[in-house]
Design a protein around this motif. Structure first.
Motif, PDB file in Angstrom:
ATOM      1  N   ASP A 174      20.588  30.745 -16.768  1.00 38.42           N
ATOM      2  CA  ASP A 174      19.657  31.757 -17.258  1.00 38.42           C
ATOM      3  C   ASP A 174      18.581  31.991 -16.205  1.00 38.42           C
ATOM      4  O   ASP A 174      18.218  31.079 -15.446  1.00 38.42           O
ATOM      5  CB  ASP A 174      19.017  31.305 -18.575  1.00 38.42           C
ATOM      6  CG  ASP A 174      18.572  32.466 -19.447  1.00 38.42           C
ATOM      7  OD1 ASP A 174      18.606  33.615 -18.954  1.00 38.42           O
ATOM      8  OD2 ASP A 174      18.192  32.233 -20.600  1.00 38.42           O
ATOM      9  N   TYR A 175      18.068  33.216 -16.176  1.00 44.66           N
ATOM     10  CA  TYR A 175      17.047  33.572 -15.188  1.00 44.66           C
ATOM     11  C   TYR A 175      15.949  34.363 -15.883  1.00 44.66           C
ATOM     12  O   TYR A 175      16.220  35.303 -16.630  1.00 44.66           O
ATOM     13  CB  TYR A 175      17.658  34.414 -14.061  1.00 44.66           C
ATOM     14  CG  TYR A 175      16.777  34.536 -12.844  1.00 44.66           C
ATOM     15  CD1 TYR A 175      16.930  33.670 -11.758  1.00 44.66           C
ATOM     16  CD2 TYR A 175      15.781  35.506 -12.767  1.00 44.66           C
ATOM     17  CE1 TYR A 175      16.119  33.759 -10.645  1.00 44.66           C
ATOM     18  CE2 TYR A 175      14.957  35.607 -11.655  1.00 44.66           C
ATOM     19  CZ  TYR A 175      15.136  34.735 -10.589  1.00 44.66           C
ATOM     20  OH  TYR A 175      14.321  34.825  -9.485  1.00 44.66           O
ATOM     21  N   VAL A 176      14.705  33.957 -15.631  1.00 38.97           N
ATOM     22  CA  VAL A 176      13.536  34.656 -16.166  1.00 38.97           C
ATOM     23  C   VAL A 176      12.833  35.316 -14.991  1.00 38.97           C
ATOM     24  O   VAL A 176      12.393  34.641 -14.053  1.00 38.97           O
ATOM     25  CB  VAL A 176      12.566  33.688 -16.871  1.00 38.97           C
ATOM     26  CG1 VAL A 176      11.399  34.463 -17.479  1.00 38.97           C
ATOM     27  CG2 VAL A 176      13.291  32.879 -17.938  1.00 38.97           C
ATOM     28  N   ILE A 199      22.511  22.646 -18.310  1.00 39.71           N
ATOM     29  CA  ILE A 199      21.833  23.919 -18.521  1.00 39.71           C
ATOM     30  C   ILE A 199      20.857  24.137 -17.389  1.00 39.71           C
ATOM     31  O   ILE A 199      20.082  23.242 -17.047  1.00 39.71           O
ATOM     32  CB  ILE A 199      21.095  23.932 -19.887  1.00 39.71           C
ATOM     33  CG1 ILE A 199      22.114  24.011 -21.020  1.00 39.71           C
ATOM     34  CG2 ILE A 199      20.102  25.070 -19.975  1.00 39.71           C
ATOM     35  CD1 ILE A 199      21.510  23.910 -22.393  1.00 39.71           C
ATOM     36  N   GLU A 200      20.900  25.331 -16.770  1.00 34.50           N
ATOM     37  CA  GLU A 200      19.992  25.640 -15.663  1.00 34.50           C
ATOM     38  C   GLU A 200      19.187  26.884 -15.990  1.00 34.50           C
ATOM     39  O   GLU A 200      19.740  27.909 -16.398  1.00 34.50           O
ATOM     40  CB  GLU A 200      20.788  25.868 -14.371  1.00 34.50           C
ATOM     41  CG  GLU A 200      21.513  24.636 -13.866  1.00 34.50           C
ATOM     42  CD  GLU A 200      22.201  24.865 -12.531  1.00 34.50           C
ATOM     43  OE1 GLU A 200      22.035  25.973 -11.958  1.00 34.50           O
ATOM     44  OE2 GLU A 200      22.899  23.955 -12.056  1.00 34.50           O
ATOM     45  N   VAL A 201      17.884  26.773 -15.804  1.00 37.04           N
ATOM     46  CA  VAL A 201      16.990  27.905 -16.002  1.00 37.04           C
ATOM     47  C   VAL A 201      16.129  28.049 -14.752  1.00 37.04           C
ATOM     48  O   VAL A 201      15.566  27.065 -14.260  1.00 37.04           O
ATOM     49  CB  VAL A 201      16.096  27.733 -17.238  1.00 37.04           C
ATOM     50  CG1 VAL A 201      15.041  28.839 -17.304  1.00 37.04           C
ATOM     51  CG2 VAL A 201      16.925  27.725 -18.507  1.00 37.04           C
ATOM     52  N   SER A 240       9.605  29.788  -7.389  1.00 33.30           N
ATOM     53  CA  SER A 240      10.509  29.706  -8.529  1.00 33.30           C
ATOM     54  C   SER A 240      10.330  28.341  -9.178  1.00 33.30           C
ATOM     55  O   SER A 240      10.046  27.356  -8.505  1.00 33.30           O
ATOM     56  CB  SER A 240      11.967  29.869  -8.091  1.00 33.30           C
ATOM     57  OG  SER A 240      12.204  31.154  -7.569  1.00 33.30           O
ATOM     58  N   SER A 241      10.496  28.301 -10.497  1.00 33.41           N
ATOM     59  CA  SER A 241      10.466  27.038 -11.225  1.00 33.41           C
ATOM     60  C   SER A 241      11.852  26.755 -11.772  1.00 33.41           C
ATOM     61  O   SER A 241      12.487  27.639 -12.364  1.00 33.41           O
ATOM     62  CB  SER A 241       9.442  27.093 -12.368  1.00 33.41           C
ATOM     63  OG  SER A 241       8.131  27.171 -11.853  1.00 33.41           O
ATOM     64  N   LEU A 242      12.318  25.534 -11.565  1.00 32.61           N
ATOM     65  CA  LEU A 242      13.665  25.132 -11.968  1.00 32.61           C
ATOM     66  C   LEU A 242      13.584  24.132 -13.115  1.00 32.61           C
ATOM     67  O   LEU A 242      12.746  23.237 -13.114  1.00 32.61           O
ATOM     68  CB  LEU A 242      14.396  24.470 -10.805  1.00 32.61           C
ATOM     69  CG  LEU A 242      14.296  25.111  -9.413  1.00 32.61           C
ATOM     70  CD1 LEU A 242      15.036  24.242  -8.398  1.00 32.61           C
ATOM     71  CD2 LEU A 242      14.847  26.519  -9.437  1.00 32.61           C
ATOM     72  N   ARG A 243      14.482  24.304 -14.081  1.00 34.87           N
ATOM     73  CA  ARG A 243      14.692  23.302 -15.118  1.00 34.87           C
ATOM     74  C   ARG A 243      16.191  23.136 -15.281  1.00 34.87           C
ATOM     75  O   ARG A 243      16.910  24.100 -15.594  1.00 34.87           O
ATOM     76  CB  ARG A 243      14.053  23.720 -16.452  1.00 34.87           C
ATOM     77  CG  ARG A 243      12.544  23.831 -16.432  1.00 34.87           C
ATOM     78  CD  ARG A 243      11.874  22.497 -16.186  1.00 34.87           C
ATOM     79  NE  ARG A 243      10.422  22.608 -16.257  1.00 34.87           N
ATOM     80  CZ  ARG A 243       9.640  22.920 -15.244  1.00 34.87           C
ATOM     81  NH1 ARG A 243      10.173  23.184 -14.056  1.00 34.87           N
ATOM     82  NH2 ARG A 243       8.323  22.994 -15.391  1.00 34.87           N
ATOM     83  N   ILE A 244      16.668  21.930 -15.038  1.00 38.60           N
ATOM     84  CA  ILE A 244      18.094  21.624 -15.106  1.00 38.60           C
ATOM     85  C   ILE A 244      18.258  20.388 -15.979  1.00 38.60           C
ATOM     86  O   ILE A 244      17.579  19.381 -15.761  1.00 38.60           O
ATOM     87  CB  ILE A 244      18.671  21.353 -13.700  1.00 38.60           C
ATOM     88  CG1 ILE A 244      18.460  22.578 -12.789  1.00 38.60           C
ATOM     89  CG2 ILE A 244      20.147  20.980 -13.768  1.00 38.60           C
ATOM     90  CD1 ILE A 244      18.806  22.316 -11.335  1.00 38.60           C
ATOM     91  N   GLY A 245      19.127  20.463 -16.984  1.00 38.30           N
ATOM     92  CA  GLY A 245      19.284  19.290 -17.837  1.00 38.30           C
ATOM     93  C   GLY A 245      20.279  19.489 -18.950  1.00 38.30           C
ATOM     94  O   GLY A 245      21.059  20.449 -18.963  1.00 38.30           O
ATOM     95  N   ARG A 246      20.215  18.602 -19.927  1.00 39.07           N
ATOM     96  CA  ARG A 246      21.185  18.614 -21.025  1.00 39.07           C
ATOM     97  C   ARG A 246      20.643  17.770 -22.173  1.00 39.07           C
ATOM     98  O   ARG A 246      19.664  17.022 -22.022  1.00 39.07           O
ATOM     99  CB  ARG A 246      22.517  18.052 -20.568  1.00 39.07           C
ATOM    100  CG  ARG A 246      22.414  16.675 -19.913  1.00 39.07           C
ATOM    101  CD  ARG A 246      23.749  15.968 -19.861  1.00 39.07           C
ATOM    102  NE  ARG A 246      24.203  15.633 -21.199  1.00 39.07           N
ATOM    103  CZ  ARG A 246      25.389  15.099 -21.480  1.00 39.07           C
ATOM    104  NH1 ARG A 246      26.245  14.854 -20.507  1.00 39.07           N
ATOM    105  NH2 ARG A 246      25.719  14.812 -22.720  1.00 39.07           N
ATOM    106  N   LEU A 247      21.300  17.885 -23.332  1.00 38.30           N
ATOM    107  CA  LEU A 247      21.015  16.962 -24.416  1.00 38.30           C
ATOM    108  C   LEU A 247      21.463  15.571 -24.004  1.00 38.30           C
ATOM    109  O   LEU A 247      22.439  15.408 -23.263  1.00 38.30           O
ATOM    110  CB  LEU A 247      21.724  17.410 -25.697  1.00 38.30           C
ATOM    111  CG  LEU A 247      21.219  18.717 -26.321  1.00 38.30           C
ATOM    112  CD1 LEU A 247      22.100  19.117 -27.497  1.00 38.30           C
ATOM    113  CD2 LEU A 247      19.758  18.580 -26.775  1.00 38.30           C
TER     114      LEU A 247
END
Length: 425
Positions: free
Chosen positions: A244-246, A417-419, A254-261
């Motif tokens: 996803d990209y905002v 998940i990558e944002v 740019s700010s990155l958030r990468i992770g998962r449950l």
């Protein structure tokens, strides 16, 4: 003569056991947890309610209730509450979280008797004046508008939504229009239902005497039992899109958030997985910091962490990077994830991380308040009483082969998940 060019030897940390809490069931149904330490003449009293975001009937109600709690009661104005707290050199505040709301009082032990009536008044007689409520809503909306100009806020917001799902309480996005329509009557109803003394957990720690304990039993334990059942949400987290990209026009970063449950803290591998995440990005000498900050110079800081909550746990990698380096930074994150899957962690690196984790853990138990915070995690996350003893034992004994297997199972880049929040592409 002491050679200051040679580091002192590292001594293994002995077994650590949290001080045992005395637990009392009060007549009204509440529970009192007492941890004693007379090193300083200070007491912390916390009343923890089922009044976080998880329990709110409409978006924003739990936040407004917590922040309005000290804005006046039937016998005191907000100014009088503040003046009384200041007169005794104390601190009183209410914080709302995803799962709970906590009213916290810090004071000298000799002043607890004087301040307890104020605490009871706030919990039982708050009035929620409408003029102050409207001002609070306006300030909150303005603050969110300012925060939403930052890529870091937007990335974290979208990541939470995609990680948990748009209808899961942890993933709900702040809705300005819905927030503005919250009425005082909704806040008062939530307060009446969720701030019952009979359904709260009370934590008293510090220089606690038997007299203090008796005061709590008398002033916070009397009255009828809470007969109102708090409804639990039964929805489950359901992850959204993986990429996803905002867009933030004209942003230089740019700010990155990468992770998962992530598995909950009750999982059998939870302590070993903490070691794995620490190696990846949990301290200043971690692999992500060495690669993406020190070697490549893409960021001032990057981290990897586990976020346990009562109803879901997350794993997240986060960083703010130069916009032109966004793709390269993500490639390097993927590279470090794959390295943990493909190669064994060298023994010296693993030992450094183990020593760091043991030392940091010991440092986090230096005061009775920190010890109580650890104890609260055991209570609210339903952890075994041996959780922290097991933590030390398992980080000492975990080996590189086990960590590689865990990485192969949990750290696959394509499953994350990558944002990204950044400039127009």
């Amino acid at each position: 003569m002491l050679d200051r060019q040679v580091a002192p030897p590292v001594q293994p940390l002995a077994s650590v056991t949290l001080p045992a809490a005395d637990v009392f069931s009060l007549p009204n149904g509440a529970r009192l947890h007492v941890l004693r330490n007379d090193a300083q003449p200070v007491i912390r009293l916390q009343l923890v309610f089922n009044a976080g975001k998880w329990y709110e009937p409409a978006a924003g109600v739990s936040l407004l209730t917590a922040r309005m709690l000290l804005e006046g009661t039937s016998t005191r104005t907000a100014r009088q509450i503040a003046d009384e707290v200041a007169f005794y050199g104390a601190s009183l505040e209410c914080e709302q979280g995803f799962d709970r709301a906590t009213l916290t009082l810090y004071c000298l032990s000799r002043h607890l008797e004087k301040l307890l009536p104020l605490v009871v008044d706030v919990v039982t007689e708050a009035t929620f004046p409408e003029s102050e409520l409207e001002q609070l809503k306006m300030r909150t909306i303005q603050n969110v508008r300012i925060e939403r100009q930052k890529t870091s806020y937007l990335a974290a917001e979208r990541f939470s939504q995609n990680l948990y799902g748009a209808t899961f309480p942890y993933g709900l996005i702040f809705d300005e229009n819905a927030f503005q329509t919250v009425q005082a009557s909704e806040v008062k109803k939530f307060y009446a239902t969720n701030y019952k003394l009979g359904s709260c957990e009370i934590f008293l720690c510090g220089d606690v005497s038997n007299q203090h304990q008796d005061l709590i039993l008398k002033m916070l334990g009397e009255g009828p039992k809470s007969l109102i059942a708090i409804e639990e949400n039964v929805i489950k987290a359901t992850s959204g899109p993986l990429l996803d990209y905002v867009t933030v026009a004209d942003s230089l970063q740019s700010s990155l958030r990468i992770g998962r449950l992530w598995p909950s803290p009750t999982h059998s591998d939870t302590h070993q997985m903490q070691v794995l995440v620490k190696v990846l990005g949990g301290y200043f000498g971690s692999r992500l910091m060495k690669n993406i900050r020190e070697d490549k110079g893409f960021t001032y800081g990057i981290y990897a962490s586990i976020g346990p909550r009562e109803h879901a746990t997350s794993f997240v990698i986060g960083a703010d990077v130069n916009a032109a380096s966004t793709s390269s930074a993500i490639q390097e994150v993927h590279h470090e994830l794959r390295r943990l899957q493909e190669d064994l962690i060298p023994s010296d690196e693993l030992q450094t991380v183990k020593n760091y984790m043991a030392g940091k853990f010991a440092n986090e138990l230096s005061t009775v308040f920190e010890q109580c915070d650890k104890y609260k995690s055991i209570v609210f996350l339903n952890l075994p009483t041996t959780y922290y003893t097991d933590f030390l034992d398992q980080i000492r004994s975990v080996n590189a082969h086990t960590l590689q297997q865990l990485a192969q199972h949990y750290l696959t880049p394509d499953a994350m998940i990558e944002v990204i929040a950044g400039p127009t592409r």
